[in-house]
Design a protein around this motif. Structure first.
Motif, PDB file in Angstrom:
ATOM      1  N   GLU A  73       0.830  -1.202   0.000  1.00 41.32           N
ATOM      2  CA  GLU A  73       0.000   0.000   0.000  1.00 41.32           C
ATOM      3  C   GLU A  73       0.862   1.248   0.000  1.00 41.32           C
ATOM      4  O   GLU A  73       1.042   1.896   1.028  1.00 41.32           O
ATOM      5  CB  GLU A  73      -0.936  -0.001   1.210  1.00 41.32           C
ATOM      6  N   PRO A  74       1.420   1.590  -1.167  1.00 40.69           N
ATOM      7  CA  PRO A  74       2.264   2.769  -1.255  1.00 40.69           C
ATOM      8  C   PRO A  74       1.501   4.000  -0.792  1.00 40.69           C
ATOM      9  O   PRO A  74       0.329   4.167  -1.125  1.00 40.69           O
ATOM     10  CB  PRO A  74       2.606   2.885  -2.738  1.00 40.69           C
ATOM     11  N   LYS A  75       2.147   4.803   0.006  1.00 37.07           N
ATOM     12  CA  LYS A  75       1.574   6.086   0.425  1.00 37.07           C
ATOM     13  C   LYS A  75       2.275   7.176  -0.365  1.00 37.07           C
ATOM     14  O   LYS A  75       3.416   7.016  -0.784  1.00 37.07           O
ATOM     15  CB  LYS A  75       1.812   6.327   1.921  1.00 37.07           C
ATOM     16  N   GLY A  76       1.609   8.303  -0.532  1.00 33.50           N
ATOM     17  CA  GLY A  76       2.196   9.436  -1.220  1.00 33.50           C
ATOM     18  C   GLY A  76       2.344   9.138  -2.705  1.00 33.50           C
ATOM     19  O   GLY A  76       1.783   8.172  -3.217  1.00 33.50           O
ATOM     20  N   ASN A  77       3.106   9.973  -3.427  1.00 29.31           N
ATOM     21  CA  ASN A  77       3.212   9.732  -4.864  1.00 29.31           C
ATOM     22  C   ASN A  77       4.262   8.668  -5.167  1.00 29.31           C
ATOM     23  O   ASN A  77       5.177   8.410  -4.387  1.00 29.31           O
ATOM     24  CB  ASN A  77       3.447  11.040  -5.627  1.00 29.31           C
ATOM     25  N   PRO A 120      -6.607   2.271  -0.053  1.00 29.04           N
ATOM     26  CA  PRO A 120      -6.467   2.450  -1.500  1.00 29.04           C
ATOM     27  C   PRO A 120      -7.562   3.325  -2.104  1.00 29.04           C
ATOM     28  O   PRO A 120      -7.352   3.984  -3.117  1.00 29.04           O
ATOM     29  CB  PRO A 120      -6.571   1.018  -2.060  1.00 29.04           C
ATOM     30  N   ASP A 121      -8.740   3.362  -1.476  1.00 27.41           N
ATOM     31  CA  ASP A 121      -9.829   4.164  -2.034  1.00 27.41           C
ATOM     32  C   ASP A 121      -9.726   5.634  -1.644  1.00 27.41           C
ATOM     33  O   ASP A 121     -10.615   6.427  -1.943  1.00 27.41           O
ATOM     34  CB  ASP A 121     -11.194   3.584  -1.627  1.00 27.41           C
ATOM     35  N   PRO A 140     -11.671  -3.783  -8.764  1.00 28.04           N
ATOM     36  CA  PRO A 140     -11.839  -2.340  -8.962  1.00 28.04           C
ATOM     37  C   PRO A 140     -13.320  -1.944  -8.962  1.00 28.04           C
ATOM     38  O   PRO A 140     -13.672  -0.834  -8.567  1.00 28.04           O
ATOM     39  CB  PRO A 140     -11.206  -2.088 -10.333  1.00 28.04           C
ATOM     40  N   ASP A 141     -14.186  -2.850  -9.424  1.00 25.44           N
ATOM     41  CA  ASP A 141     -15.626  -2.591  -9.411  1.00 25.44           C
ATOM     42  C   ASP A 141     -16.195  -3.088  -8.077  1.00 25.44           C
ATOM     43  O   ASP A 141     -16.193  -4.294  -7.804  1.00 25.44           O
ATOM     44  CB  ASP A 141     -16.284  -3.345 -10.575  1.00 25.44           C
ATOM     45  N   ASP A 159     -11.080  -2.739  -4.284  1.00 25.99           N
ATOM     46  CA  ASP A 159      -9.757  -2.128  -4.338  1.00 25.99           C
ATOM     47  C   ASP A 159      -9.638  -1.436  -5.687  1.00 25.99           C
ATOM     48  O   ASP A 159      -9.524  -2.103  -6.718  1.00 25.99           O
ATOM     49  CB  ASP A 159      -8.670  -3.196  -4.174  1.00 25.99           C
ATOM     50  N   PRO A 160      -9.670  -0.091  -5.697  1.00 26.70           N
ATOM     51  CA  PRO A 160      -9.682   0.625  -6.982  1.00 26.70           C
ATOM     52  C   PRO A 160      -8.424   0.376  -7.822  1.00 26.70           C
ATOM     53  O   PRO A 160      -8.446   0.566  -9.032  1.00 26.70           O
ATOM     54  CB  PRO A 160      -9.780   2.098  -6.570  1.00 26.70           C
TER      55      PRO A 160
END
Lengths: 207, 207, 207, 207
Positions: free
Chosen positions: B10-14, B82-83, B135-136, B144-145
């Motif tokens: 779950e990467p945070k930030g850019n 993630p959302d 994603p849906d 999870d988008p």
């Protein structure tokens, strides 16, 4: 002596002696809640019921695990068995009237491995398999000459020090490969070797 | 910078900052075996793959248990999701190339709860349920988008001290009844509330 | 040819031919929803991803059962395997992007046993075990030279007529005892014999 | 009348009438193997044993599934319950002496849903949960005023025509959402609503 409390699933010796010792034991101060909540049952009563109804049991396969939950060792007791043999076996015992499955599991593990075993009873109340013991060894492969027992079977990691109780002659810790080797299987009767295989299969440790 | 190793699910930030810090981190001496055995993958690569293949995840619901294995508390993290929401969630993360499921589970628990949590990874490698994130949000209820993730879900008792990592804003321990109450459910998104219910059902702690 | 869809987990022959036939196949009217919803992926892309990320698989052990759910026979395919051998194996295949586990299971069973097999997909989405396949056969005992695959494994009773597809050379139905006999185990590679044992243990049919 | 065979787990009406009808029934030619192999037990005997030992039960939650194993409907009986209420309940009954769990499950499903229900008894002998019924409703949430019953619980897909037996007033098929709705839950007593939730959780159909 009219009535006594049978607390152990595997009476040793003749019924009278056991009933007698339990009767005396009962007259001591009783602090164990699981014993207090169990109903009165003479050895004779239990013997009669055993010919008429399936009895609820729990079986536990004690294991040592590493930090990631991998089974490294499996514990086998050496004890007198219902079939009269002295052989390798897993932990097994009756569920008492009014007793929760979890508490029966904990009680029998402490009885066989001592109070310092630190068992990790699974969070899931469902057993990983059900061993159906019958007086006829052909019915299911699980054999108990005394009774039809329906046993809920659990794999239980133990973290602490294990000391086999006076009911057991010995406790050995074997690797999964050793536990299913031919000579160890030859030391087991009544389907205990199958139970060990099922436990290792469940734990992903069968090879 | 051509290539870097993405170790966190779950990467945070850019993406650039993360990739950059990981790149530097990679150039240090690497002792963690799970990182060494993982393959090189740029954030861009991972993003592309996520549009084409389901990704393997593990989810862990941390619980406190009593001596008989009864769930007394369930742990929920408060974190960026993630959302884009900041909401209550269970532990979740990607399985790396070459990594065993057990080791991924242990790694993500330690990452989120600290090195002193003393998790008891189950002996059974099978998850108690599989959460299929899409994603849906309509497909399965697990959303999870970023990706289609197939997550193997485990209930994991923790015995030690838990300190939420810097990835999390908070960690709370709730009783089973609190965890499924309306106001706690309202703090969860993407199906996390269902996951909590499934975990409590599995542990026999749903009421 | 820029892009094609790889729908099968075990490509036979060289990659170009397969890609080519799939490309042609793709240009026909596509009615199978599971294929439509899968993302585009060249054989080359898939090969590259396989070196970097674990791939989601399902394995199914087809069984015949009696009215009370007892396993009477277990089905084994004879097929070309990823390791180049022609050997006995269970049903196995990749989960596509956007595809539910249940649908992948149904699709691969129909692909290998035909449309009349009438499989009874379990109600429980959790696999009974997880087979972790690695390029290195020593890691877990489950070996796939092509990739790290995380396979969710199910025992699936089939009630109908089974016809091995063109991917398989043969389909045999064996009793549980036959399936774990030495000469049948010798016909299996890459851990397939262990998988059969785990399945029989799970079904209470190991002896 | 000295002795009779109690074959049903939920006697209706007063004990004498039941014992009497069973006695007559017994004197007919008995062809059902599960009855023949069960031991003799008077209603009085059973009542006494029920105060002293946990009794082995099976519970079955009948479901309709689609081709991929998804639960579409759940079946609930309307019947007289041990607590004296007429309420919604799942299939439940005693395991007889000498009877296999699988056979007890099949027998009780046929008894309650008729001989054409075509149940798919799971291959795995392990129940998905264990319901521990106690005379005291506070102990576990599962309540049976007559006894301490340890019930092995299974989700069982049925494919055929179901006709509620004379023991039941009605059989309804509800969607998962309907089955856990407030007004249906209000029609269930003794923890039957929890059992329905646990079954849906196990089947991945809780929302």
């Amino acid at each position: 002596m009219a009535s006594c409390q049978v607390v152990d699933a595997e009476p040793k010796g003749n019924g009278y002696q056991r009933a007698s010792s339990l009767w005396h034991w009962h007259n001591k101060d009783v602090t164990d809640i699981t014993d207090v909540q169990s109903a009165w049952l003479t050895a004779e009563d239990l013997a009669q019921i055993r010919e008429r109804l399936p009895i609820v049991y729990v079986d536990a396969i004690p294991v040592r695990v590493d930090d990631a939950g991998r089974v490294t060792k499996i514990g086998l007791l050496l004890r007198g068995r219902p079939d009269g043999s002295i052989s390798r076996a897993v932990i097994s015992g009756r569920v008492l009237y009014g007793e929760r499955i979890r508490d029966a599991l904990l009680r029998h593990i402490e009885k066989d491995l001592g109070a310092m075993a630190l068992p990790q009873i699974p969070t899931n109340p469902a057993p990983f398999t059900v061993a159906e013991y019958f007086p006829d060894p052909e019915v299911s492969g699980f054999h108990d000459p005394r009774q039809h027992a329906v046993s809920l079977v659990y794999v239980v990691p133990v973290k602490g020090d294990c000391a086999p109780s006076q009911n057991s002659l010995d406790l050995v810790w074997l690797t999964p490969a050793e536990a299913i080797s031919g000579n160890v299987r030859a030391e087991m009767t009544g389907g205990q070797d199958i139970l060990v295989q099922l436990a290792l299969a469940h734990a992903g440790a069968l090879s």
